[in-house]
Scaffold this motif. Structure first.
Motif, mmCIF file in Angstrom:
data_model
loop_
_atom_site.group_PDB
_atom_site.id
_atom_site.type_symbol
_atom_site.label_atom_id
_atom_site.label_comp_id
_atom_site.label_asym_id
_atom_site.label_seq_id
_atom_site.Cartn_x
_atom_site.Cartn_y
_atom_site.Cartn_z
ATOM 1 N N GLY A 30 0.815 -1.302 0.017
ATOM 2 C CA GLY A 30 0.057 -0.019 -0.051
ATOM 3 C C GLY A 30 0.855 1.321 -0.024
ATOM 4 O O GLY A 30 2.009 1.225 -0.209
ATOM 5 N N PRO A 31 0.297 2.405 0.077
ATOM 6 C CA PRO A 31 0.980 3.651 -0.027
ATOM 7 C C PRO A 31 1.787 3.830 1.341
ATOM 8 O O PRO A 31 1.677 3.214 2.471
ATOM 9 C CB PRO A 31 -0.282 4.898 0.089
ATOM 10 N N VAL A 32 2.992 4.411 1.169
ATOM 11 C CA VAL A 32 3.977 4.742 2.148
ATOM 12 C C VAL A 32 3.394 5.809 3.057
ATOM 13 O O VAL A 32 2.956 7.006 2.498
ATOM 14 C CB VAL A 32 5.287 5.105 1.548
ATOM 15 N N ARG A 33 3.688 5.691 4.409
ATOM 16 C CA ARG A 33 2.897 6.481 5.179
ATOM 17 C C ARG A 33 4.052 7.406 5.783
ATOM 18 O O ARG A 33 5.472 6.898 6.025
ATOM 19 C CB ARG A 33 1.995 6.011 6.321
ATOM 20 N N GLU A 34 4.016 8.635 6.477
ATOM 21 C CA GLU A 34 4.877 9.434 6.958
ATOM 22 C C GLU A 34 5.296 8.815 8.352
ATOM 23 O O GLU A 34 4.326 8.365 9.215
ATOM 24 C CB GLU A 34 4.514 10.902 7.032
ATOM 25 N N ILE A 35 6.511 8.845 8.671
ATOM 26 C CA ILE A 35 7.046 8.506 9.929
ATOM 27 C C ILE A 35 7.708 9.676 10.712
ATOM 28 O O ILE A 35 8.692 10.318 10.034
ATOM 29 C CB ILE A 35 8.249 7.483 9.805
ATOM 30 N N ARG A 36 7.257 9.963 11.798
ATOM 31 C CA ARG A 36 7.774 11.104 12.485
ATOM 32 C C ARG A 36 8.578 10.375 13.938
ATOM 33 O O ARG A 36 8.156 9.569 14.519
ATOM 34 C CB ARG A 36 6.675 11.793 13.158
ATOM 35 N N GLN A 37 9.911 10.815 13.899
ATOM 36 C CA GLN A 37 10.736 10.424 15.057
ATOM 37 C C GLN A 37 11.876 11.497 14.933
ATOM 38 O O GLN A 37 12.417 12.300 13.800
ATOM 39 C CB GLN A 37 11.554 9.111 14.429
ATOM 40 N N SER A 48 22.659 9.529 10.723
ATOM 41 C CA SER A 48 21.916 9.846 11.702
ATOM 42 C C SER A 48 21.171 8.558 12.302
ATOM 43 O O SER A 48 21.023 7.638 11.327
ATOM 44 C CB SER A 48 20.835 10.865 11.470
ATOM 45 N N ARG A 49 20.763 8.422 13.348
ATOM 46 C CA ARG A 49 20.066 7.410 13.918
ATOM 47 C C ARG A 49 19.044 7.631 14.755
ATOM 48 O O ARG A 49 18.851 8.891 15.114
ATOM 49 C CB ARG A 49 21.239 6.502 14.799
ATOM 50 N N PRO A 50 18.050 6.815 15.269
ATOM 51 C CA PRO A 50 16.943 7.199 15.901
ATOM 52 C C PRO A 50 17.200 7.640 17.203
ATOM 53 O O PRO A 50 18.265 7.023 18.022
ATOM 54 C CB PRO A 50 15.798 6.307 16.086
ATOM 55 N N SER A 51 16.682 8.570 17.791
ATOM 56 C CA SER A 51 17.299 9.365 19.306
ATOM 57 C C SER A 51 16.270 8.224 20.368
ATOM 58 O O SER A 51 15.369 7.657 19.871
ATOM 59 C CB SER A 51 16.430 10.666 19.514
ATOM 60 N N GLU A 52 17.099 8.196 21.493
ATOM 61 C CA GLU A 52 16.660 7.354 22.651
ATOM 62 C C GLU A 52 15.503 7.975 22.943
ATOM 63 O O GLU A 52 14.563 7.284 23.203
ATOM 64 C CB GLU A 52 17.647 7.295 23.641
ATOM 65 N N SER A 53 15.244 9.379 23.083
ATOM 66 C CA SER A 53 14.002 10.162 23.515
ATOM 67 C C SER A 53 13.245 10.418 22.229
ATOM 68 O O SER A 53 13.687 11.249 21.597
ATOM 69 C CB SER A 53 14.335 11.289 24.340
ATOM 70 N N GLN A 54 12.210 9.983 22.239
ATOM 71 C CA GLN A 54 11.355 10.340 21.205
ATOM 72 C C GLN A 54 10.364 11.668 21.557
ATOM 73 O O GLN A 54 9.121 12.139 20.651
ATOM 74 C CB GLN A 54 10.271 9.288 20.702
ATOM 75 N N ASP A 55 10.586 12.363 22.674
ATOM 76 C CA ASP A 55 9.931 13.411 23.031
ATOM 77 C C ASP A 55 10.184 14.678 22.363
ATOM 78 O O ASP A 55 11.505 15.042 21.888
ATOM 79 C CB ASP A 55 10.252 14.230 24.294
#
Length: 116
Positions: free
Chosen positions: A55-62, A89-96
């Protein structure tokens, strides 16, 4: 009275201007068709991009953190941009989501003291 009379010379001038404008218009169509014939053809319907099977690709917020810049020993020459690799870059531990400090507008030149 002579100036008010219709002149054959004026009619001839208007006729030549009209023929010139038609020639310019025809030349424009001819030039456009020549340019279009040199372009690549339009893609066929089966050559158009298709949706992935899931299906369509969705936006990911991180929030992401950049990789550390390599440190150099004291006395060595600094690294040039060409010697640095692609800084991933890598995903941050804090997603706030980061917020502006209270009482600050958060914009450059906003008049506040900024985050202290």
């Amino acid at each position: 009275m002579q100036l008010a009379a219709a002149s054959g010379l004026m009619s001839l001038f208007l006729f030549i201007v009209a023929v010139g404008l038609l020639a310019l218009l025809a030349g424009g169509f001819w030039l456009t068709s020549r340019v279009r014939s040199n372009e690549s053809p339009r893609p066929l319907p089966e050559e158009q991009p298709k949706l992935p099977p899931e299906g369509p690709v969705r936006e990911i917020r991180q929030n992401r953190e950049s990789a550390e810049v390599p440190r150099i020993a004291k006395g060595e020459r600094p690294l040039t941009p060409y010697e640095l690799s692609n800084m991933d870059s890598r995903p941050s531990e804090s997603q706030d989501r980061p917020r502006w400090s209270k009482g600050s507008s958060g914009s450059f030149g906003g008049g506040g003291l900024g985050a202290h």
